[in-house]
Design a protein around this motif. Structure first.
Motif, PDB file in Angstrom:
ATOM      1  N   TRP A  58       0.850  -1.201   0.000  1.00 15.10           N
ATOM      2  CA  TRP A  58       0.000   0.000   0.000  1.00 15.10           C
ATOM      3  C   TRP A  58       0.880   1.244   0.000  1.00 15.10           C
ATOM      4  N   GLY A  61       2.371   1.825  -3.404  1.00 15.95           N
ATOM      5  CA  GLY A  61       1.356   2.341  -4.333  1.00 15.95           C
ATOM      6  C   GLY A  61       1.036   3.795  -4.057  1.00 15.95           C
ATOM      7  N   PHE A  62       0.902   4.136  -2.777  1.00 19.39           N
ATOM      8  CA  PHE A  62       0.563   5.516  -2.426  1.00 19.39           C
ATOM      9  C   PHE A  62       1.712   6.459  -2.785  1.00 19.39           C
ATOM     10  N   GLY A  65       1.979   7.403  -6.305  1.00 22.72           N
ATOM     11  CA  GLY A  65       1.124   8.519  -6.683  1.00 22.72           C
ATOM     12  C   GLY A  65       1.520   9.824  -6.029  1.00 22.72           C
ATOM     13  N   GLU A  66       1.916   9.786  -4.761  1.00 23.85           N
ATOM     14  CA  GLU A  66       1.974  11.002  -3.952  1.00 23.85           C
ATOM     15  C   GLU A  66       3.343  11.348  -3.393  1.00 23.85           C
ATOM     16  N   GLN A  93      -0.003  15.930   1.439  1.00 24.42           N
ATOM     17  CA  GLN A  93      -1.449  15.671   1.379  1.00 24.42           C
ATOM     18  C   GLN A  93      -2.220  16.887   1.844  1.00 24.42           C
ATOM     19  N   ARG A 144       6.274   1.663  -9.409  1.00 23.53           N
ATOM     20  CA  ARG A 144       5.733   1.225 -10.698  1.00 23.53           C
ATOM     21  C   ARG A 144       5.647   2.342 -11.723  1.00 23.53           C
ATOM     22  N   VAL A 146       6.949   6.166 -13.441  1.00 24.57           N
ATOM     23  CA  VAL A 146       8.257   6.676 -13.849  1.00 24.57           C
ATOM     24  C   VAL A 146       8.957   7.381 -12.694  1.00 24.57           C
ATOM     25  N   TYR A 193       6.807  14.447 -12.150  1.00 23.04           N
ATOM     26  CA  TYR A 193       6.867  13.309 -13.048  1.00 23.04           C
ATOM     27  C   TYR A 193       8.271  13.243 -13.600  1.00 23.04           C
ATOM     28  N   HIS A 196      10.688   9.640 -18.463  1.00 22.58           N
ATOM     29  CA  HIS A 196      10.983   8.235 -18.668  1.00 22.58           C
ATOM     30  C   HIS A 196      12.166   8.111 -19.603  1.00 22.58           C
TER      31      HIS A 196
ATOM     32  N   PHE B  62      -2.299   3.147  -4.570  1.00 16.13           N
ATOM     33  CA  PHE B  62      -2.217   4.041  -5.724  1.00 16.13           C
ATOM     34  C   PHE B  62      -3.556   4.750  -5.945  1.00 16.13           C
ATOM     35  N   ASP B  64      -5.766   5.333  -3.669  1.00 18.61           N
ATOM     36  CA  ASP B  64      -5.926   6.312  -2.584  1.00 18.61           C
ATOM     37  C   ASP B  64      -5.344   7.659  -3.010  1.00 18.61           C
ATOM     38  N   GLY B  65      -4.260   7.609  -3.754  1.00 16.77           N
ATOM     39  CA  GLY B  65      -3.670   8.856  -4.224  1.00 16.77           C
ATOM     40  C   GLY B  65      -4.275   9.360  -5.515  1.00 16.77           C
ATOM     41  N   GLU B  66      -4.545   8.478  -6.438  1.00 16.66           N
ATOM     42  CA  GLU B  66      -4.781   8.885  -7.820  1.00 16.66           C
ATOM     43  C   GLU B  66      -6.159   8.533  -8.382  1.00 16.66           C
ATOM     44  N   GLN B  93      -3.446   9.692 -15.240  1.00 17.22           N
ATOM     45  CA  GLN B  93      -1.993   9.823 -15.128  1.00 17.22           C
ATOM     46  C   GLN B  93      -1.445  10.623 -16.298  1.00 17.22           C
ATOM     47  N   HIS B  94      -0.307  11.241 -16.081  1.00 18.56           N
ATOM     48  CA  HIS B  94       0.424  11.806 -17.214  1.00 18.56           C
ATOM     49  C   HIS B  94       0.707  10.681 -18.198  1.00 18.56           C
ATOM     50  N   ARG B  96       3.175   9.836 -19.684  1.00 17.22           N
ATOM     51  CA  ARG B  96       4.420   9.107 -19.447  1.00 17.22           C
ATOM     52  C   ARG B  96       4.177   7.839 -18.642  1.00 17.22           C
ATOM     53  N   ASP B  97       3.096   7.849 -17.852  1.00 18.66           N
ATOM     54  CA  ASP B  97       2.813   6.694 -16.999  1.00 18.66           C
ATOM     55  C   ASP B  97       1.673   5.841 -17.530  1.00 18.66           C
ATOM     56  N   VAL B 100       1.552   2.239 -16.390  1.00 22.40           N
ATOM     57  CA  VAL B 100       0.916   1.889 -15.119  1.00 22.40           C
ATOM     58  C   VAL B 100      -0.591   1.715 -15.305  1.00 22.40           C
ATOM     59  N   ASP B 119      -1.982  16.226 -21.932  1.00 24.93           N
ATOM     60  CA  ASP B 119      -1.002  15.136 -21.895  1.00 24.93           C
ATOM     61  C   ASP B 119      -1.339  14.078 -20.851  1.00 24.93           C
ATOM     62  N   ARG B 191      -8.470  15.233  -9.120  1.00 27.81           N
ATOM     63  CA  ARG B 191      -7.821  14.862  -7.872  1.00 27.81           C
ATOM     64  C   ARG B 191      -8.690  15.278  -6.697  1.00 27.81           C
TER      65      ARG B 191
END
Lengths: 202, 202
Positions: A58, A61-62, A65-66, A93, A144, A146, A193, A196, B62, B64-66, B93-94, B96-97, B100, B119, B191
């Motif tokens: 978790w 994953g969080f 994103g954040e 946050q 997971r 970039v 971001y 990549h 993820f 939870d954030g996104e 997501q951008h 670039r991702d 994911v 984008d 968001r």
């Protein structure tokens, strides 16, 4: 090798602070007194109150994103080399979600929760010993997005600093180069971001 | 009970599409042909290529954030009740991702990846049968941020729609009320921050 603590037996962290109590009442600038080795498994640590505890996956994953990995290089005349390298990991946050920052802080066992900007709060982790544990976590459980490429640079900087390479001209130059490759394409420094590898400049 | 598929044996999903191949070459508007029951455990499904597969806990962190849970209610004169309820789950997501998003789509076994704005790309999941599986996942692995309160409303809407309650005046009114309580405090609809129950209006 100075990171022997990382290779020691995994131990359970004491709760240290209640996950939810007082979270909204103000900044918490103190760090936990006894940061110990991170629980790297995806099982929440501690038998008590598991509902409140986070799993490593978790967290990854969080953070995908954040989270934000950042290396500051600041002029510091008092240092022999003239520059201070200040790596930092942070999660920002809205203040409504300060409870999640508190849970993350409990998961890591260290970190400072403070105001970021306006109505945002951040969990900020500094300090080589603590950051080397953060790096070990994200090496075991890879990101997971970039953001991984920023993390890879960040991890290399931490490795170099553990060897005191940042105190040499050559090392500092390499760190400058690594830092310049992080968080590219960020329109908002809170939500970077990384570019990549192989993608077009953006 | 119309969601019997959710209670059936867990089966392995076929990869369906390569996680990384062609992800950046354009939109992927097709859905997988044979969406099956979600792997709800935190073990990535499938023995092949585990590196690319996501765990449930990563997905929850993820999201939870996104992630964004949304219920649209649109005028639709061709329907008897005059309104169409259109629930939707999406992750933006951008571009670039996009890889994911493709991994998330592989995890869920369904969903459309398309352009969001500029984008940004999004994974979008619609359809009651698919959304009921999404709801089951986040009931088993609860969200940690205040996005949870939006999800709770969303889940109730899905439950109601599974019972065709959205086709009655009373049900529609209740859904309107639930939808109005979702994603409050969002400055950016991509968001959203749901207002935490009990917190001051923000």
């Amino acid at each position: 090798m100075r990171v022997t603590a990382l290779n020691g037996p995994k131990v359970q962290r004491e709760p240290g602070l209640s996950a939810m109590t007082g979270a909204a009442s103000g900044c918490m600038l103190e760090t936990l007194k006894d940061p110990v080795v991170l629980n790297m498994s995806d099982k929440p640590s501690g038998a008590d109150n598991q509902q409140e505890r986070l799993s490593a996956n978790w967290v990854v994953g969080f953070v995908d994103g954040e989270g934000c990995f950042f290396v500051g290089i600041n002029r510091q005349p008092s240092m022999k080399i003239g520059w201070q390298v200040l790596p930092e990991f942070r999660v920002v946050q809205h203040q409504r979600d300060v409870a999640v920052l508190t849970q993350l802080r409990q998961f890591f066992g260290f970190g400072q929760i403070t105001r970021n900007h306006g109505d945002r709060k951040e969990l900020r982790i500094r300090g080589l010993r603590q950051l080397s544990q953060v790096v070990a976590l994200f090496r075991k459980h890879p990101l997971r997005t970039v953001k991984r490429s920023s993390f890879d640079c960040f991890a290399e900087v931490i490795d170099m600093m553990m060897r005191d390479d940042h105190l040499t001209e050559e090392g500092l130059e390499k760190i400058r180069n690594l830092a310049s490759r992080m968080n590219r394409g960020a329109q908002n420094p809170q939500r970077p971001y990384a570019r990549h590898p192989g993608s077009s400049p953006g």
